[in-house]
Design a protein around this motif. Structure first.
Motif, short mmCIF file in Angstrom:
data_model
loop_
_atom_site.label_atom_id
_atom_site.label_comp_id
_atom_site.label_asym_id
_atom_site.label_seq_id
_atom_site.Cartn_x
_atom_site.Cartn_y
_atom_site.Cartn_z
N PRO A 60 0.82 -1.21 0.00
CA PRO A 60 0.00 0.00 0.00
C PRO A 60 0.86 1.26 0.00
O PRO A 60 2.07 1.21 0.21
CB PRO A 60 -0.80 -0.12 1.31
CG PRO A 60 0.09 -0.90 2.20
CD PRO A 60 0.84 -1.87 1.31
N VAL A 61 0.22 2.36 -0.24
CA VAL A 61 0.84 3.68 -0.11
C VAL A 61 0.22 4.35 1.11
O VAL A 61 -1.00 4.41 1.24
CB VAL A 61 0.63 4.53 -1.38
CG1 VAL A 61 1.16 5.94 -1.18
CG2 VAL A 61 1.30 3.87 -2.57
N ALA A 69 -1.57 -0.55 5.80
CA ALA A 69 -0.15 -0.89 5.93
C ALA A 69 0.06 -1.94 7.01
O ALA A 69 0.87 -2.87 6.85
CB ALA A 69 0.67 0.36 6.24
N LEU A 70 -0.67 -1.83 8.11
CA LEU A 70 -0.55 -2.83 9.17
C LEU A 70 -1.05 -4.19 8.71
O LEU A 70 -0.44 -5.23 9.00
CB LEU A 70 -1.32 -2.37 10.40
CG LEU A 70 -0.70 -1.21 11.19
CD1 LEU A 70 -1.69 -0.69 12.23
CD2 LEU A 70 0.60 -1.64 11.85
N ALA A 71 -2.18 -4.21 8.01
CA ALA A 71 -2.72 -5.48 7.50
C ALA A 71 -1.75 -6.11 6.51
O ALA A 71 -1.55 -7.33 6.51
CB ALA A 71 -4.09 -5.24 6.85
N TRP A 72 -1.14 -5.30 5.67
CA TRP A 72 -0.17 -5.80 4.70
C TRP A 72 1.07 -6.34 5.42
O TRP A 72 1.57 -7.42 5.07
CB TRP A 72 0.22 -4.69 3.73
CG TRP A 72 1.26 -5.08 2.73
CD1 TRP A 72 1.08 -5.80 1.59
CD2 TRP A 72 2.66 -4.77 2.80
NE1 TRP A 72 2.29 -5.96 0.93
CE2 TRP A 72 3.26 -5.34 1.65
CE3 TRP A 72 3.46 -4.07 3.70
CZ2 TRP A 72 4.62 -5.22 1.40
CZ3 TRP A 72 4.82 -3.96 3.45
CH2 TRP A 72 5.38 -4.54 2.30
N GLY A 104 7.04 5.39 4.56
CA GLY A 104 6.17 5.20 5.71
C GLY A 104 5.74 3.75 5.89
O GLY A 104 5.69 3.25 7.03
N VAL A 105 5.46 3.06 4.82
CA VAL A 105 5.07 1.65 4.92
C VAL A 105 6.25 0.81 5.41
O VAL A 105 6.08 -0.11 6.22
CB VAL A 105 4.55 1.13 3.57
CG1 VAL A 105 4.23 -0.36 3.65
CG2 VAL A 105 3.30 1.90 3.16
#
Length: 384
Positions: A60-61, A69-72, A104-105
């Motif tokens: 994600p961005v 981002a947390l799920a990824w 950030g990710v």
């Protein structure tokens, strides 16, 4: 709803502005940038490449909401080998590749992978079920200390309990669990903690950062919060993996600088560069190539278990210092070559620059250099 993919870019801004270096100031086109970053081309591995490609397929961005981002990160943590089980090269390449897409990710992913690696190294394992942790958990690592605050660990008939304040806890109000250091009677120890417990209170700030604005790093206050030990007294800091985790952060810094360098290179494809633009591009290549060589060398030393005669702290501080200098050089040359245009009207570039500038300040500059110098003097023989 699908997550935003790495190939999706913010809309290009309009007209070019004047630039004495001769490099076009328009934003990047909306075509996809390369995403995979190879730290050590001398170690090709089809399986590693496939796992890296799969992990980056839907990175994600980060734009305000850290949930995707947390799920990824949790999903990636289930599929990519962590540093303690399959060497450090693959996770470092994943971190660098992620940062090249979105700094950030990468800042979200790095502590999650670090926590999984730490947990995999613990002799005898950890009772994670007792704090409600499973494969869907999202992890942070909170090991900072600060003036005037302290986190104490005490044993009771109900088990270990943590009381006090822990500073600099990134994303504590968004994560499910964390590894946290606390002071016990037998020294500083590491514990696993459920951040959703009612005895845990993350502060909302203050957090006025312009870089990494979503990655709030603020104190957490604990009131007899239940925790489970992770290793014995001193284990967290004494294990070699502590140093390798610090280099994983440096891999993120390097990947973020690669993202900036890709934008500089793309600008040379839109307009014939003059001599100054070529000089800036060449200087960036020298800086990033040197840092990559340093990361690749350490990854081989670690993965081939040839570090016994070398202090892990020396290797880590040396590699981090090389990467920080490469990042500083890249930021300087990209800023000189591209001028103010991308900083002011290109959302993606401006965010990357701000995120990377803050993230790299986890390096303590001359203080870390002095620490490295002390270690070298203590060895009594020159390392060169």
């Amino acid at each position: 709803m699908s997550l935003p993919r790495a190939s999706r870019r913010d809309p290009a801004y309009g007209a070019e502005t004047s630039n004495p270096s001769g490099v076009a100031l328009t934003a990047l086109p909306t075509t996809a940038l390369p995403t995979a970053v190879v730290l050590d081309p001398s170690r090709p591995d089809a399986g590693r490449a496939l796992r890296l490609t799969a992990a980056l397929a839907d990175v994600p961005v980060l734009r305000g909401d850290v949930g995707p981002a947390l799920a990824w990160a949790a999903r990636v943590g289930r599929t990519v080998p962590v540093a303690s089980t399959a060497g450090v090269l693959e996770p470092w390449e994943l971190l660098a590749s992620t940062a090249a897409v979105d700094v950030g990710v990468a800042r979200v992913l790095e502590p999650h992978l670090d926590a999984l690696s730490i947990l995999a190294q613990v002799p005898g394992g950890v009772d994670l079920a007792s704090i409600g942790a499973d494969e869907d958990s999202t992890w942070g690592v909170f090991a900072a200390e600060g003036p005037g605050v302290r986190l104490e660990a005490a044993w009771s008939t109900e088990g270990w309990q943590l009381t006090g304040t822990k500073p600099w806890c990134s994303l504590a109000d968004s994560l499910s669990h964390a590894l946290v250091t606390a002071w016990a009677g037998d020294g500083r120890r590491l514990f696993a903690l459920d951040l959703r417990a009612p005895e845990v209170s993350p502060d909302p700030g203050p957090w006025v950062a312009r870089g990494l604005p979503e990655i709030v790093s603020a104190p957490v206050r604990l009131r007899a919060a239940r925790a489970v030990p992770v290793g014995g007294p001193g284990w967290y800091l004494e294990r070699p993996g502590f140093a390798w985790g610090g280099i994983g952060v440096a891999a993120c810094w390097w990947g973020g600088a690669v993202g900036l360098a890709r934008e500089l290179f793309a600008s040379t494809q839109r307009r014939d560069p003059d001599q100054l633009a070529l000089a800036h591009l060449g200087a960036v290549d020298v800086a990033l190539s040197g840092a990559r060589a340093s990361l690749a060398e350490v990854s081989r030393l670690v993965d081939e278990a040839t570090t016994e005669a070398l202090a892990p702290g020396v290797l880590a501080r040396r590699a981090r210092g090389v990467v920080v200098r490469a990042v500083d050089e890249t930021v300087k040359h990209c800023s000189h070559a591209l001028g103010p245009g991308p900083m002011t009207v290109d959302e993606g570039y401006a965010r990357r620059l701000a995120d990377l500038t803050l993230y790299v300040r986890q390096h303590h500059a001359e203080r870390d250099d002095a620490s490295l110098g002390r270690d070298l003097v203590a060895r009594t023989s020159a390392p060169w």
